[in-house]
Design an enzyme around this catalytic site. Sequence first.
Site, PDB file in Angstrom:
ATOM      1  N   ASN A 151       0.172   9.973 -24.445  1.00 29.43           N
ATOM      2  CA  ASN A 151       1.128   9.482 -23.442  1.00 29.43           C
ATOM      3  C   ASN A 151       2.239   8.589 -23.980  1.00 29.43           C
ATOM      4  O   ASN A 151       3.308   8.534 -23.383  1.00 29.43           O
ATOM      5  CB  ASN A 151       0.392   8.835 -22.255  1.00 29.43           C
ATOM      6  CG  ASN A 151      -0.412   7.644 -22.648  1.00 29.43           C
ATOM      7  OD1 ASN A 151      -0.774   7.464 -23.805  1.00 29.43           O
ATOM      8  ND2 ASN A 151      -0.694   6.788 -21.691  1.00 29.43           N
ATOM      9  N   GLU A 247      -8.933   1.034 -26.781  1.00 30.58           N
ATOM     10  CA  GLU A 247      -7.976   0.822 -25.682  1.00 30.58           C
ATOM     11  C   GLU A 247      -8.136   2.020 -24.755  1.00 30.58           C
ATOM     12  O   GLU A 247      -7.656   3.111 -25.051  1.00 30.58           O
ATOM     13  CB  GLU A 247      -6.541   0.747 -26.225  1.00 30.58           C
ATOM     14  CG  GLU A 247      -6.295  -0.411 -27.183  1.00 30.58           C
ATOM     15  CD  GLU A 247      -6.268  -1.770 -26.500  1.00 30.58           C
ATOM     16  OE1 GLU A 247      -6.154  -1.830 -25.261  1.00 30.58           O
ATOM     17  OE2 GLU A 247      -6.390  -2.779 -27.209  1.00 30.58           O
ATOM     18  N   CYS A 281      -1.588   4.147 -19.057  1.00 35.92           N
ATOM     19  CA  CYS A 281      -2.916   3.553 -18.882  1.00 35.92           C
ATOM     20  C   CYS A 281      -2.913   2.427 -17.860  1.00 35.92           C
ATOM     21  O   CYS A 281      -3.936   2.132 -17.256  1.00 35.92           O
ATOM     22  CB  CYS A 281      -3.449   3.079 -20.222  1.00 35.92           C
ATOM     23  SG  CYS A 281      -2.213   2.180 -21.131  1.00 35.92           S
TER      24      CYS A 281
HETATM   25  P1  NAP Z   1      -8.196  11.617 -25.089  1.00 31.44           P
HETATM   26  O1  NAP Z   1      -8.394  12.979 -24.578  1.00 31.44           O
HETATM   27  O2  NAP Z   1      -9.344  10.682 -25.081  1.00 31.44           O
HETATM   28  O3  NAP Z   1      -7.642  11.785 -26.583  1.00 31.44           O
HETATM   29  C1  NAP Z   1      -7.274  10.678 -27.370  1.00 31.44           C
HETATM   30  C2  NAP Z   1      -7.415  11.048 -28.840  1.00 31.44           C
HETATM   31  O4  NAP Z   1      -8.795  11.228 -29.163  1.00 31.44           O
HETATM   32  C3  NAP Z   1      -6.709  12.349 -29.199  1.00 31.44           C
HETATM   33  O5  NAP Z   1      -6.117  12.219 -30.468  1.00 31.44           O
HETATM   34  C4  NAP Z   1      -7.867  13.322 -29.212  1.00 31.44           C
HETATM   35  O6  NAP Z   1      -7.615  14.474 -29.987  1.00 31.44           O
HETATM   36  C5  NAP Z   1      -8.947  12.472 -29.842  1.00 31.44           C
HETATM   37  N1  NAP Z   1     -10.308  12.986 -29.665  1.00 31.44           N
HETATM   38  C6  NAP Z   1     -10.764  13.872 -28.739  1.00 31.44           C
HETATM   39  N2  NAP Z   1     -12.084  14.098 -28.926  1.00 31.44           N
HETATM   40  C7  NAP Z   1     -12.474  13.350 -29.980  1.00 31.44           C
HETATM   41  C8  NAP Z   1     -13.727  13.144 -30.650  1.00 31.44           C
HETATM   42  N3  NAP Z   1     -14.846  13.750 -30.270  1.00 31.44           N
HETATM   43  N4  NAP Z   1     -13.758  12.292 -31.711  1.00 31.44           N
HETATM   44  C9  NAP Z   1     -12.650  11.631 -32.094  1.00 31.44           C
HETATM   45  N5  NAP Z   1     -11.432  11.806 -31.505  1.00 31.44           N
HETATM   46  C10 NAP Z   1     -11.346  12.645 -30.447  1.00 31.44           C
HETATM   47  O7  NAP Z   1      -7.014  10.868 -24.314  1.00 31.44           O
HETATM   48  P2  NAP Z   1      -5.578  11.431 -23.892  1.00 31.44           P
HETATM   49  O8  NAP Z   1      -5.764  12.415 -22.779  1.00 31.44           O
HETATM   50  O9  NAP Z   1      -4.780  11.833 -25.085  1.00 31.44           O
HETATM   51  O10 NAP Z   1      -4.908  10.095 -23.328  1.00 31.44           O
HETATM   52  C11 NAP Z   1      -5.115   9.628 -22.046  1.00 31.44           C
HETATM   53  C12 NAP Z   1      -6.126   8.501 -22.001  1.00 31.44           C
HETATM   54  O11 NAP Z   1      -5.705   7.439 -22.859  1.00 31.44           O
HETATM   55  C13 NAP Z   1      -6.219   7.868 -20.626  1.00 31.44           C
HETATM   56  O12 NAP Z   1      -7.569   7.623 -20.322  1.00 31.44           O
HETATM   57  C14 NAP Z   1      -5.451   6.558 -20.779  1.00 31.44           C
HETATM   58  O13 NAP Z   1      -5.798   5.546 -19.886  1.00 31.44           O
HETATM   59  C15 NAP Z   1      -5.789   6.192 -22.169  1.00 31.44           C
HETATM   60  N6  NAP Z   1      -4.796   5.238 -22.680  1.00 31.44           N
HETATM   61  C16 NAP Z   1      -5.165   3.919 -22.834  1.00 31.44           C
HETATM   62  C17 NAP Z   1      -4.229   2.997 -23.293  1.00 31.44           C
HETATM   63  C18 NAP Z   1      -4.584   1.551 -23.500  1.00 31.44           C
HETATM   64  O14 NAP Z   1      -3.872   0.876 -24.252  1.00 31.44           O
HETATM   65  N7  NAP Z   1      -5.630   1.028 -22.900  1.00 31.44           N
HETATM   66  C19 NAP Z   1      -2.932   3.413 -23.585  1.00 31.44           C
HETATM   67  C20 NAP Z   1      -2.611   4.755 -23.388  1.00 31.44           C
HETATM   68  C21 NAP Z   1      -3.560   5.660 -22.958  1.00 31.44           C
HETATM   69  P3  NAP Z   1      -7.165  15.865 -29.273  1.00 31.44           P
HETATM   70  O15 NAP Z   1      -5.836  15.596 -28.659  1.00 31.44           O
HETATM   71  O16 NAP Z   1      -7.129  16.797 -30.399  1.00 31.44           O
HETATM   72  O17 NAP Z   1      -8.229  16.160 -28.254  1.00 31.44           O
END
Ligand code: NAP
Length: 473
Positions: A151, A247, A281
């Site tokens: 994002n 995060e 987020c």
């Molecule tokens: P996501 O699906 O959890 O993916 C995040 C990262 O983790 C991606 O690079 C993903 O790779 C990788 N990943 C997936 N499965 C994994 C595994 N088994 N082991 C290690 N890494 C793995 O999240 P997203 O959909 O990209 O982002 C949205 C989420 O991020 C929301 O929940 C949002 O709230 C959160 N977020 C939090 C913050 C904060 O600062 N608190 C800021 C922004 C976003 P792939 O893309 O290859 O699956």
Amino acid sequence: MKKRLFIDGEWIEARHCNELRSPYTGEVIAEIPAATVEETLLAIESAHRARRLMAELPSHRRAKILENLARLLEERGEEAARIIATEAAKPIALARVEVNRTIQTYKFAAEEAKRIHGETLPLDAAPGGEGRLAYTVREPIGVIGAITPFNFPMNLVAHKVGPALASGNTVVLKPASQTPLSAYLLAELLAEAGLPAGALNLVTGSGKVVGDVIAGDERVSMITFTGSPAVGIGIRNRAGLKRVTLELGSNSAVIIDKDVDVEKVIARCVNGAFAFQGQVCISLQRVYAHEQVYDLFVEKFLAATGSLQLGSPLDEGTDISALISPADLERSLAWIEEARRAGAEVAAGGEAVGNVLKPTVILNAAPGLKVSCQEVFAPIVLINKVASVAEAIALVNDSRFGLQAGIYTENVRTALDAAEQLHVGGVMINDIPTFRVDHMPYGGVKESGMGREGLKYAIEEMTELKLVVWNRN
Ligand code: NAP
């Protein structure tokens, strides 16, 4: 446009590539390496070899590299914004904001590189401590595995790479599969900025393969992860004794007290709910408005929502574009349907045009519905009526998450009480929970994560405290 892995300062042809498609048009926009286990291990090996060199680099040199990076990104700002808009379907105006914030984040990192220090300690406060000089220093932790979400593909990478390099660490970066192009631009610019070979290694590919290897490898000393709670919890379970910063997500809320000038806060609340299709987020997901202002708030909010423009992320006037994937669109529609069936009122939106979900406003949603208690990560906001701020605080706290919360009130006592009672990482008085500038401490409680970002705070997480005691007796 076929991309190559960046390992040990070299661009390496990968064994396998996947097509990357635009979330808005569905067109192929690039071919992206899908790194294998072996290629990921090479990247870790390279970061591990370079860690001494980076740790010994004087802080003025580390700062200079980050300053160079900020300047290069400034020069290529418009190109960078178009990359974000194309790969993430982020409306171009917001993509430009992200690039500007990224430049600031690297500038803050450059400044912080020069003020990493410990303190002296009066050991004679304890009997037996007399005649000793004691001080602490902060040392780099070593190899940092950085795993990032889609994002904010440039600025959230900057929140990991910036402080990691500022404090003399090396990095293995695994960006989200949907948004690798921003990370490729970063690798190119860092090489040009003078970063030593091996200090940044970029491995794209599936989280399940690449992310899993990084999380499990013993040479990696720390994982800094931003993403969904489910993946974050899995990483922590796999990371063993590594330091882990998480995060994660939230269902952030704002409280509107009875004395608030509703007209004044509407534009900001609409922005907090719908900016980048609600895929932030700290997106505003729940509004708790006092019964004395509820009707007026709903009326004005719906009017402002009605004027938002749907369209291509590359069109200047677009406010709302495609969700990141068709699966996320399906999920969002199913959650809206669940709310409708349970008796909530869908007062705006609730349907899609192509891959674009219309900005959706739901009234009177019960706390147990998915749109209430889970993270929607879509342009969906709930507005519920409360009889008091105390009731609203209880509802905000009745959540698995706790990233940031906001309250609008003219009453100082109410604001102070809210600051004390809201169980979140950050409380915004007279603002939406979506407020963030890049040097403030940022992070959550409960399932929103652990550890803090914001350059100074991230550097604390990315360094080890060492104590030195001189015995003069
Ligand atoms: P996501 O699906 O959890 O993916 C995040 C990262 O983790 C991606 O690079 C993903 O790779 C990788 N990943 C997936 N499965 C994994 C595994 N088994 N082991 C290690 N890494 C793995 O999240 P997203 O959909 O990209 O982002 C949205 C989420 O991020 C929301 O929940 C949002 O709230 C959160 N977020 C939090 C913050 C904060 O600062 N608190 C800021 C922004 C976003 P792939 O893309 O290859 O699956």
